[in-house]
Design a protein around this motif. Structure first.
Motif, PDB file in Angstrom:
ATOM      1  N   ILE A   1      -4.954  -4.219  10.399  1.00  0.00           N
ATOM      2  CA  ILE A   1      -4.008  -4.100  11.513  1.00  0.00           C
ATOM      3  C   ILE A   1      -2.576  -4.077  10.994  1.00  0.00           C
ATOM      4  CG2 ILE A   1      -3.115  -5.251  13.580  1.00  0.00           C
ATOM      5  CD1 ILE A   1      -5.928  -6.326  14.050  1.00  0.00           C
ATOM      6  N   HIS A   2      -2.281  -4.954  10.053  1.00  0.00           N
ATOM      7  CA  HIS A   2      -0.939  -5.028   9.475  1.00  0.00           C
ATOM      8  C   HIS A   2      -0.533  -3.696   8.839  1.00  0.00           C
ATOM      9  CE1 HIS A   2       2.506  -6.538   7.218  1.00  0.00           C
ATOM     10  NE2 HIS A   2       1.936  -6.079   6.094  1.00  0.00           N
ATOM     11  N   VAL A   3      -1.424  -3.140   8.021  1.00  0.00           N
ATOM     12  CA  VAL A   3      -1.090  -1.908   7.305  1.00  0.00           C
ATOM     13  C   VAL A   3      -0.971  -0.733   8.258  1.00  0.00           C
ATOM     14  CG1 VAL A   3      -1.907  -0.240   5.603  1.00  0.00           C
ATOM     15  CG2 VAL A   3      -2.097  -2.690   5.152  1.00  0.00           C
ATOM     16  N   TYR A   4      -1.928  -0.587   9.175  1.00  0.00           N
ATOM     17  CA  TYR A   4      -1.885   0.550  10.089  1.00  0.00           C
ATOM     18  C   TYR A   4      -0.637   0.508  10.975  1.00  0.00           C
ATOM     19  CZ  TYR A   4      -6.639   1.809   8.778  1.00  0.00           C
ATOM     20  OH  TYR A   4      -7.737   2.204   8.080  1.00  0.00           O
ATOM     21  N   LEU A   5      -0.287  -0.676  11.488  1.00  0.00           N
ATOM     22  CA  LEU A   5       0.901  -0.782  12.330  1.00  0.00           C
ATOM     23  C   LEU A   5       2.183  -0.465  11.548  1.00  0.00           C
ATOM     24  CD1 LEU A   5       0.148  -3.931  14.535  1.00  0.00           C
ATOM     25  CD2 LEU A   5       0.085  -1.534  15.203  1.00  0.00           C
ATOM     26  N   GLN A   6       2.246  -0.951  10.294  1.00  0.00           N
ATOM     27  CA  GLN A   6       3.449  -0.696   9.504  1.00  0.00           C
ATOM     28  C   GLN A   6       3.589   0.786   9.171  1.00  0.00           C
ATOM     29  OE1 GLN A   6       4.483  -3.607  10.461  1.00  0.00           O
ATOM     30  NE2 GLN A   6       5.648  -3.863   8.572  1.00  0.00           N
TER      31      GLN A   6
ATOM     32  N   LEU B   1      16.351   1.708   7.879  1.00  0.00           N
ATOM     33  CA  LEU B   1      15.486   2.723   7.265  1.00  0.00           C
ATOM     34  C   LEU B   1      15.216   2.395   5.798  1.00  0.00           C
ATOM     35  CD1 LEU B   1      14.134   5.549   7.592  1.00  0.00           C
ATOM     36  CD2 LEU B   1      16.289   6.529   6.817  1.00  0.00           C
ATOM     37  N   LEU B   2      16.251   1.996   5.072  1.00  0.00           N
ATOM     38  CA  LEU B   2      16.069   1.657   3.661  1.00  0.00           C
ATOM     39  C   LEU B   2      15.183   0.424   3.486  1.00  0.00           C
ATOM     40  CD1 LEU B   2      19.706   2.283   2.366  1.00  0.00           C
ATOM     41  CD2 LEU B   2      17.710   3.763   2.097  1.00  0.00           C
ATOM     42  N   LEU B   3      15.383  -0.579   4.316  1.00  0.00           N
ATOM     43  CA  LEU B   3      14.545  -1.777   4.234  1.00  0.00           C
ATOM     44  C   LEU B   3      13.093  -1.469   4.564  1.00  0.00           C
ATOM     45  CD1 LEU B   3      16.930  -4.419   5.854  1.00  0.00           C
ATOM     46  CD2 LEU B   3      16.340  -4.199   3.436  1.00  0.00           C
ATOM     47  N   ALA B   4      12.891  -0.562   5.548  1.00  0.00           N
ATOM     48  CA  ALA B   4      11.524  -0.196   5.900  1.00  0.00           C
ATOM     49  C   ALA B   4      10.848   0.573   4.770  1.00  0.00           C
ATOM     50  CB  ALA B   4      11.527   0.638   7.173  1.00  0.00           C
ATOM     51  N   ILE B   5      11.600   1.465   4.118  1.00  0.00           N
ATOM     52  CA  ILE B   5      11.020   2.223   3.001  1.00  0.00           C
ATOM     53  C   ILE B   5      10.697   1.306   1.835  1.00  0.00           C
ATOM     54  CG2 ILE B   5      11.555   4.028   1.290  1.00  0.00           C
ATOM     55  CD1 ILE B   5      13.243   5.397   3.399  1.00  0.00           C
ATOM     56  N   LEU B   6      11.468   0.226   1.669  1.00  0.00           N
ATOM     57  CA  LEU B   6      11.252  -0.707   0.556  1.00  0.00           C
ATOM     58  C   LEU B   6       9.907  -1.409   0.636  1.00  0.00           C
ATOM     59  CD1 LEU B   6      12.592  -1.988  -1.946  1.00  0.00           C
ATOM     60  CD2 LEU B   6      13.545  -3.733  -0.440  1.00  0.00           C
ATOM     61  N   GLN B   7       9.369  -1.573   1.859  1.00  0.00           N
ATOM     62  CA  GLN B   7       8.128  -2.326   2.013  1.00  0.00           C
ATOM     63  C   GLN B   7       6.930  -1.673   1.326  1.00  0.00           C
ATOM     64  OE1 GLN B   7       9.884  -4.954   2.614  1.00  0.00           O
ATOM     65  NE2 GLN B   7       8.146  -5.724   3.787  1.00  0.00           N
ATOM     66  N   PRO B   8       6.589  -0.395   1.582  1.00  0.00           N
ATOM     67  CA  PRO B   8       5.463   0.193   0.845  1.00  0.00           C
ATOM     68  C   PRO B   8       5.737   0.343  -0.643  1.00  0.00           C
ATOM     69  CG  PRO B   8       6.565   1.837   2.198  1.00  0.00           C
ATOM     70  CD  PRO B   8       7.118   0.513   2.585  1.00  0.00           C
ATOM     71  N   LEU B   9       7.041   0.463  -1.023  1.00  0.00           N
ATOM     72  CA  LEU B   9       7.339   0.576  -2.451  1.00  0.00           C
ATOM     73  C   LEU B   9       7.083  -0.724  -3.189  1.00  0.00           C
ATOM     74  CD1 LEU B   9      10.639   2.711  -2.368  1.00  0.00           C
ATOM     75  CD2 LEU B   9       8.323   3.455  -2.950  1.00  0.00           C
ATOM     76  N   ASN B  10       7.544  -1.844  -2.592  1.00  0.00           N
ATOM     77  CA  ASN B  10       7.299  -3.103  -3.301  1.00  0.00           C
ATOM     78  C   ASN B  10       5.831  -3.514  -3.235  1.00  0.00           C
ATOM     79  OD1 ASN B  10       6.844  -4.404  -0.841  1.00  0.00           O
ATOM     80  ND2 ASN B  10       8.890  -5.317  -0.765  1.00  0.00           N
TER      81      ASN B  10
END
Length: 898
Positions: free
Chosen positions: A714-719, A754-763
């Motif tokens: 659920i966490h991954v799909y929602l993000q 937007l930058l903070l959101a993109i950082l999540q899958p990268l980290n």
């Protein structure tokens, strides 16, 4: 000793005063006609007036009564023509007939004639038409039809009774009204019919009125109150009018409302019992910068209340005035004369007049400072001039051709260009019209008339139609004469003049665009902290205004006008209403102010800071962001006052919609309603930052009690869904707005989120491995935990702030009424989510408290995160053998101080 001018004897012989001869009885004229072998009895009593076409021509032509074969010309007025102009004999008034004619007299016409009397001898039968004609420019200044034939043609008594043909510009009497003698009254009394025909003429601009009438005979002294006047003038289309007015007050006409009476300078027809109009228009024209209107008036009208009875033989007090004319609008369907605004005996005055007295004190033609009445177009860089063709209506150089060239929908306008500035034409006049720029005033290929010409641009290939226009670019240089002509290569006299001047606004400013309806041109140049702006009207007006906003209401407006003292002024206003009370002056810091009016065309310039350095005032919010489209509107009117603003300051014509000016690009586009586009963008961002992304965080925080890795899925799909919708919203808005500019507060918060959101899958991709059961987590693992939690939650906070700033930006852009309601709804949603999180957090804290008492360990954030599933592989693929371990795994972190 200088040689004598060979024309002097000719001039002396032609300028014979024939006042006594003109008064000869009909019998003497009949005898003179009989003694001339080229005339008959019809010519003996012939008398006709010259028609006025150009150069303020007036005069009466008849056969001379001194026994010679000559035409007698009396009361002859003429402004100087070119050296080639002559009295001309032709078969008719058409272009072909005049071109095939010949000179009737060698007398040159390149000087002013004032009430002159001439004799024009002839030695052959009279031609059908006598014209004053310039063959070099194919110009007919005026003409008269003549009786022709010999004495043997007609001998009957009916032939001797030829009627006198009167031109509408000729009257029996004339007196000057103003001290400057630029305003004249002409009249012809017809006492038996109970009427008087009055002619008003003045050297004024076309937007001015001429008023004349009789004062109240019951008044002790002449006054305007209760006066019966006729207001004459010309509509914006050039149509003359003459209308009865009654003056009840020294104000502009105010229509009665709520049982209040009509008052001011009002037409008779607006009064309840004043419907009888005793005035009828006879004729009117604009020639050489002079307005002329002829109308007939009843001496004794049936309207005793609003019309003054005039005695034919009685000396009575009259009044007159000239001033600017306000055109009709939606509130008032009639023309409103504005206050004359000048000194007595110059713009208004009183006099005593007896209609029966014979008087002619008008010596010579009126000579206006500006004789060019034709509409003007000023060419600008990068703005194409659309050239079409259509039938001639008001061609400035009679005789009119069958069709003429139109530029930007204006008939044969005077074109003004600047040296060094390219002029672009879009030729759509048809394949039978080839545009070219020439030194020949007639055009049509001068070589066919055995003339020479210089062609500066264009030629046989410069023709096109609407579907496939032909583009012609002409660059006037320093060798281009001050006056050239745009013409058709195949037809004569289709175009008109081109004035070539040194560089102006187009050279001084980097960018320019035509605003809505192509009636105002906006120029600008950007610097680091300021912007220089210029605006120029394309039609005559009393003032010109441009405003920054979606309309004149709720806009920052700059108004330019030239006062009665001849000084140009520019003032800034904030307009928050449709009445005069809503026009609020501001103290905005504008510098390098210039304003001028040239032939009624207003041009003004000023420089202002992009961001005013003030606070607390309404003008402090007048910020220009070069990266954001600037919405510009315009308005024009008859008169403006910088002090006491009234409803008379309201515009008579305005733009129909705002134009979005792209200051950095140097272009413009029509204002489009982007609220649906922004609504979709906002909805996508609400779904992403208000539902999906916070929901993904809450799933990771509070749903770990689910069996297996359900919480993780659920966490991954929602993000991922939230990030995808967020990207779609950004791309949708950027594509529709044609740009992505990081200037507004909303965009800045959006970019950070937007930058903070993109950082999540990268980290997540570079996440350190999870320690084995019972091992102490590595320093990198602890730092990653902090980074993942802090950046994720910070992204949601910044995203929510971006939602609120976006709502504020929408309200500022469109003044939407429902923005406030939507903002409150968003606040309620955020508060609801906060309340839910607090409740869930309270339960989580209680559970952790019991666990902590049992374990004695401090656990960070996601204490039960299953590290066996790769964040980049939501299908649950195991990364190592630890994925086979059943049960819930815990990540216990030691305090950093251990």
């Amino acid at each position: 000793m200088a040689a004598a001018d060979p024309l002097l004897p000719l001039l002396a012989g032609a300028l014979i005063v024939v006042a006594l001869v003109a008064a000869a009885p009909p019998s003497a004229r009949a005898a003179a006609a009989a003694s001339c072998p080229y005339t008959n009895l019809t010519a003996a009593n012939f008398s006709a007036d010259l028609t006025m076409l150009q150069h303020q021509l007036r005069g009466t032509v008849r056969l001379a009564a001194n026994g010679t074969c000559a035409l007698e010309l009396t009361r002859f007025d003429l402004l100087p023509a070119s050296p080639s102009a002559r009295f001309w004999a032709a078969e008719g008034p058409s272009m072909a007939d005049l071109a095939a004619g010949s000179a009737f007299s060698p007398l040159p016409l390149n000087r002013t004639f004032r009430n002159a009397s001439l004799e024009l001898p002839f030695d052959s039968p009279l031609p059908p038409l006598l014209a004053l004609y310039d063959p070099d420019t194919s110009s007919d200044l005026g003409h008269v039809f003549l009786p022709n034939g010999t004495a043997s043609d007609l001998e009957s008594s009916e032939a001797a009774d030829a009627a006198v043909e009167r031109a509408p510009t000729m009257f029996d009497n004339c007196i000057p009204l103003s001290e400057t003698e630029t305003y004249r009254l002409r009249w012809t009394l017809n006492a038996s019919a109970g009427t008087v025909e009055i002619g008003l003429e003045a050297a004024i601009d076309s937007e001015y009125y001429m008023a004349f009438g009789w004062t109240d005979p019951k008044a002790n002294s002449p006054a305007m109150i209760h006066a019966d006047v006729v207001v004459t003038g010309f509509t914006e289309e050039g149509t003359p009018f003459a209308e009865d007015y009654y003056i009840s007050d020294y104000t502009e006409c105010t229509l009665g409302m709520d049982d209040s009476p009509v008052s001011g300078v009002c037409p008779d027809k607006v009064y309840e019992d004043g419907n009888n109009d005793s005035t009828s228009l006879v004729y009117g024209h604009r020639r050489d910068g002079v307005s002329f209107v002829r109308y007939a008036r009843k001496l004794d009208s049936e309207d005793a209340k609003y019309d003054v009875p005039v005695g034919a033989t009685e000396e009575m007090a009259v009044l007159w005035a000239i001033g600017k004319l306000r055109p009709p609008d939606t509130l008032r369907q009639h023309y409103l004369p504005q206050n004359h605004g000048g000194p007595k005996d110059t713009t208004f005055g009183f006099a005593r007049l007896n209609l029966s007295e014979a008087v002619d004190n008008c010596i010579g033609p009126l000579d206006a400072d500006n004789k060019e009445d034709q509409e003007r177009i000023i060419a600008d860089r990068e703005t194409p001039l659309v050239v079409t063709s259509a039938p001639a209506v008001r061609y400035p150089n009679p005789p009119n051709p069958d069709k003429v060239l139109y530029i930007n929908k204006k008939e044969a306008p005077l074109l003004k260009v600047e040296r060094g500035v390219p002029v672009k034409f879009s030729v759509q006049a048809g394949h039978d019209v080839a545009l070219y720029i020439t030194s020949d005033p007639i055009g049509g290929n001068a070589t066919l008339r055995n003339k020479t010409e210089v062609i500066y641009a264009g030629g046989p290939d410069t023709h096109g139609v609407l579907a496939t226009p032909k583009e012609l670019v002409w660059l006037p240089d320093r060798n281009t004469p001050d006056l050239v002509y745009y013409q058709s290569l195949y037809e004569e006299k289709m175009g008109w003049k081109v004035q070539v001047v040194d560089g102006g606004l187009s050279d001084m400013y980097n960018s320019s665009v035509l605003l809505d309806d192509q009636q105002v041109t906006l120029f600008w140049s950007l610097s680091q902290d300021s912007i220089s702006i210029a605006a120029r009207g394309e039609k005559k007006s009393g003032y010109l205004a441009i405003g920054f906003g979606s309309g004149m209401v709720n806009s920052y407006t700059y108004v330019a006008w030239v006062g009665d003292d001849g000084v140009g002024r520019v003032k800034s206003y904030w307009i928050d209403g449709k009445s005069a009370a809503g026009i609020l002056p501001t103290s905005e810091n504008i510098t390098f102010v210039r304003c001028k009016s040239e032939n009624g065309i207003i041009t003004f310039e000023f420089t202002r800071p992009l961001k005013p350095s003030c606070s607390g005032k309404v003008e402090c919010k007048n910020i220009i962001d070069p990266t954001t489209p600037l919405k510009v509107v315009w308005a024009m009117g008859a008169r403006w006052s910088g002090d006491d603003l009234t409803d008379s300051n309201m515009h008579s014509v305005t733009s129909s919609r705002p134009i979005r000016v792209l200051l950095l690009r140097g272009s413009a586009e029509a204002e489009q309603d982007l609220r649906p586009v922004l609504a979709v963008h906002g909805f996508m961002m609400f779904v992403a930052w208000g539902i999906l992304l916070p929901g993904g965080i809450m799933a990771a925080r509070y749903l770990k009690s689910l069996k297996g890795d359900g919480w993780y899925q659920i966490h991954v799909y929602l993000q991922y869904s939230g990030i995808a919708i967020m990207f779609l919203g950004v791309l949708f808005a950027a594509a529709e707005l044609r740009g992505f500019f990081v200037t507004s507060v909303h965009v800045k918060f959006g970019v950070v989120a937007l930058l903070l959101a993109i950082l999540q899958p990268l980290n997540a991709k570079f996440r350190p491995s999870k320690p084995a059961h019972g091992e102490v987590p590595s320093q990198n693992r602890i730092l990653w935990e902090y980074l993942h939690v802090i950046t994720g939650r910070s992204a949601v906070i910044v995203g929510v702030v971006a939602l609120f700033t976006g709502m504020k930006h929408l309200g500022h852009r469109y003044d939407s009424e429902n923005v406030e309601e939507l903002t409150w709804a968003l606040m309620l949603w955020v508060l609801s989510v906060i309340v839910i999180v607090l409740c869930l957090e309270y339960k989580e804290v209680k559970r952790r408290g019991s666990d902590r008492s049992a374990r004695g360990h401090w656990v960070l954030g996601n204490t039960e995160e299953d590290d066996s599933v790769d964040l980049l592989h939501p299908d649950g693929t195991a990364r190592n053998s630890e994925s086979s371990t059943s049960g819930v795994m815990e990540v216990q972190l030691e305090p950093l101080t251990r």
